[in-house]
Design a protein around this motif. Structure first.
Motif, PDB file in Angstrom:
ATOM      1  N   SER A  76      -2.088  -2.943   9.160  1.00  0.00           N
ATOM      2  CA  SER A  76      -2.914  -3.749  10.067  1.00  0.00           C
ATOM      3  C   SER A  76      -2.097  -4.828  10.769  1.00  0.00           C
ATOM      4  O   SER A  76      -1.053  -5.271  10.278  1.00  0.00           O
ATOM      5  CB  SER A  76      -4.062  -4.405   9.299  1.00  0.00           C
ATOM      6  OG  SER A  76      -3.560  -5.453   8.489  1.00  0.00           O
ATOM      7  N   SER A  78      -2.904  -7.899  10.961  1.00  0.00           N
ATOM      8  CA  SER A  78      -2.860  -9.080  10.069  1.00  0.00           C
ATOM      9  C   SER A  78      -1.722  -8.968   9.077  1.00  0.00           C
ATOM     10  O   SER A  78      -1.008  -9.943   8.824  1.00  0.00           O
ATOM     11  CB  SER A  78      -4.148  -9.208   9.259  1.00  0.00           C
ATOM     12  OG  SER A  78      -5.241  -9.376  10.078  1.00  0.00           O
ATOM     13  N   ASP A  79      -1.568  -7.782   8.489  1.00  0.00           N
ATOM     14  CA  ASP A  79      -0.514  -7.613   7.487  1.00  0.00           C
ATOM     15  C   ASP A  79       0.869  -7.723   8.119  1.00  0.00           C
ATOM     16  O   ASP A  79       1.789  -8.287   7.511  1.00  0.00           O
ATOM     17  CB  ASP A  79      -0.666  -6.269   6.764  1.00  0.00           C
ATOM     18  CG  ASP A  79      -1.821  -6.287   5.758  1.00  0.00           C
ATOM     19  OD1 ASP A  79      -2.315  -7.389   5.446  1.00  0.00           O
ATOM     20  OD2 ASP A  79      -2.234  -5.213   5.295  1.00  0.00           O
ATOM     21  N   ASN A 107      -7.624  -7.674  11.201  1.00  0.00           N
ATOM     22  CA  ASN A 107      -7.675  -7.253   9.799  1.00  0.00           C
ATOM     23  C   ASN A 107      -7.801  -5.742   9.650  1.00  0.00           C
ATOM     24  O   ASN A 107      -7.552  -5.198   8.579  1.00  0.00           O
ATOM     25  CB  ASN A 107      -8.869  -7.906   9.092  1.00  0.00           C
ATOM     26  CG  ASN A 107      -8.586  -9.342   8.711  1.00  0.00           C
ATOM     27  OD1 ASN A 107      -7.438  -9.757   8.635  1.00  0.00           O
ATOM     28  ND2 ASN A 107      -9.632 -10.114   8.487  1.00  0.00           N
ATOM     29  N   ARG A 108      -8.241  -5.094  10.690  1.00  0.00           N
ATOM     30  CA  ARG A 108      -8.503  -3.652  10.600  1.00  0.00           C
ATOM     31  C   ARG A 108      -7.545  -2.863  11.501  1.00  0.00           C
ATOM     32  O   ARG A 108      -6.968  -1.867  11.092  1.00  0.00           O
ATOM     33  CB  ARG A 108      -9.963  -3.422  11.019  1.00  0.00           C
ATOM     34  CG  ARG A 108     -10.520  -2.093  10.629  1.00  0.00           C
ATOM     35  CD  ARG A 108     -10.786  -2.012   9.138  1.00  0.00           C
ATOM     36  NE  ARG A 108     -11.205  -0.655   8.797  1.00  0.00           N
ATOM     37  CZ  ARG A 108     -11.162  -0.125   7.599  1.00  0.00           C
ATOM     38  NH1 ARG A 108     -10.724  -0.822   6.587  1.00  0.00           N
ATOM     39  NH2 ARG A 108     -11.549   1.110   7.395  1.00  0.00           N
TER      40      ARG A 108
END
Lengths: 287, 154
Positions: A76, A78-79, A107-108
């Motif tokens: 993702s 975010s990651d 996040n997705r």
């Protein structure tokens, strides 16, 4: 949504087998934030949705000083943004990941999905292009590597063949004394699509103070994300003076071929490219 | 195509047999009758369907129900404990941070995850964190004040 079949194979081999045996349109799903919206809008009607998030290779996020950065296709935004080596060694990529949609979308939604969706406005793509990213594609005959620059063939069109999957995006190690910046222009602060976006990366020789490598990539101003190579050549071998940066901005503006649409006119977009190129270059002088 | 799935919702394991094309939002609302999760735009812009999936705020309208297989979901129904409102829920009432209430579950789900990661945020950090949630009634000042108040309580 219109009904479709679904598979979540646990290995790459099984995913490729499903792809090679499928008769209708198969769409891989990572974050799904583009795909599900497109199915709902009836822009595409897949007969099978193939979840790639169970495949180990698609979840790799790893940095090695000698090898560079590996971003699995399902990781993702975010990651990627919160992975410390990204902020440290590929700052413009972390900046762009935090501009894609909202927190919920980041996040997705995956960087790999942002690449495969092939929108001219994809925020993560200019930073990837400035780091000479390579797409690793798996298919029935094994895997192949395609420079990201050659991956995009038009809005929504990529070098992926129907039986192939993007597995990861590779970024070579950053050059010493390099830095990068991504900026986009939107008429509000959050949650919008770039009117124009510019990513710059420069490396400087500390002895001579000249630019050893320059990369400038543009979003939302051509049918695909593009590099501004004449602007890059203007900088390489020269000191990064105000004059050089100004000229690079002019050259970047002439490299693009924007359309006029609801987000802005072609002339306005060229002006934005000029200004954003200057700003991203000034802000990516090595620290 | 129907697919068997098992995932945890508000702490309880649920076994379901659902259409592969159903969104997680549809599964929560129609199969599990957890109608606190709202559908606003259905395309990821408004955040009314925000839920907590494995500790992260996500839009349930852009996730397939089958993708939740093996994962942990928390919805607005799982936020209060033993009949006691969560500090965020109490703060939204006290600050009058809602009018029609349709967007409120989504705001609370976004704010709850955010405060767990950032317990004493600045106003700007709060505004960025809720940028994916739209309110068409109150404006955002009271919502921001409610989140600030909840952060002080916690």
């Amino acid at each position: 949504m219109q009904p479709f079949d679904y598979a979540a194979p646990p290995t790459l081999e099984e995913a490729l087998q499903i792809l090679s045996q499928a008769s209708g349109l198969v769409r891989p799903i990572a974050g799904g934030t583009d795909l599900i919206a497109q199915i709902k809008e009836r822009r595409i009607a897949p007969s099978l949705v193939l979840n790639v998030k169970e495949i180990a290779e698609a979840n790799v996020l790893d940095y090695d000083p000698g090898q560079g950065l590996r971003i699995g296709a399902a990781v993702s935004c975010s990651d990627v943004a919160s992975y410390a080596p990204v902020a440290a060694h590929y700052p413009s990529l972390a900046q762009a990941c935090l501009l894609v949609g909202s927190t919920q979308i980041q996040n997705r939604g995956s960087v790999g999905g942002n690449v495969c969706n092939a929108a001219p406005s994809a925020d993560t793509v200019p930073p990837l292009l400035t780091y000479d990213a390579v797409a690793v594609i798996a298919g029935p005959g094994g895997s192949r590597r395609v420079p990201l620059e050659d991956f995009f063939q038009g809005p929504g069109k990529t070098a992926l063949q129907p039986q192939e999957l993007l597995i990861e995006v590779l970024l070579p190690p950053p050059l010493p004394n390099s830095n990068s910046r991504y900026l986009r222009f939107i008429p509000r602060e959050e949650m919008d699509i770039a009117v124009a976006g510019v990513g710059s990366m420069v490396a400087v020789d500390p002895q001579t103070n000249t630019c050893t490598r320059a990369r400038i990539a543009l979003a939302s101003v051509a049918p695909t994300p593009i590099r501004a190579k004449e602007a890059e050549r203007r900088l390489e071998g020269s000191p990064l003076t105000e004059e050089a940066i100004r000229e690079a901005g002019e050259l970047a503006a002439s490299a693009c071929s924007p359309i006029s649409d609801i987000r802005g006119s072609a002339a306005y977009r060229k002006e934005l490219v000029k200004v954003l190129t200057r700003r991203t270059l000034s802000q990516s002088l090595p620290r | 195509m129907k697919v068997p799935v098992r995932f945890s919702v508000n702490g309880d394991d649920r076994d379901l047999y659902i259409g592969a094309h159903k969104t997680l939002m549809e599964v929560l609302r129609d199969d599990l009758e957890l109608t606190g999760t709202k559908e606003g735009c259905g395309n990821g812009n408004c955040g009314a369907c925000t839920i907590n999936l494995d500790g992260k705020a996500v839009n349930a309208c852009l996730i397939l129900g089958v993708e939740a297989d093996g994962h942990e979901v928390q919805t607005i129904e799982g936020v209060s404990e033993d009949g006691t409102l969560h500090p965020l829920q109490q703060a939204f009432i006290e600050e009058s941070a809602l009018q029609c209430g349709f967007c409120t579950p989504g705001f609370i789900m976004s704010a709850k995850v955010f405060l767990e990661q950032n317990p004493s945020p600045s106003e700007q950090e709060i505004r960025t964190a809720i940028a994916g949630n739209l309110c068409r009634c109150t404006g955002y000042d009271k919502i921001v004040r409610a989140i600030q108040a909840a952060a002080k309580l916690a």
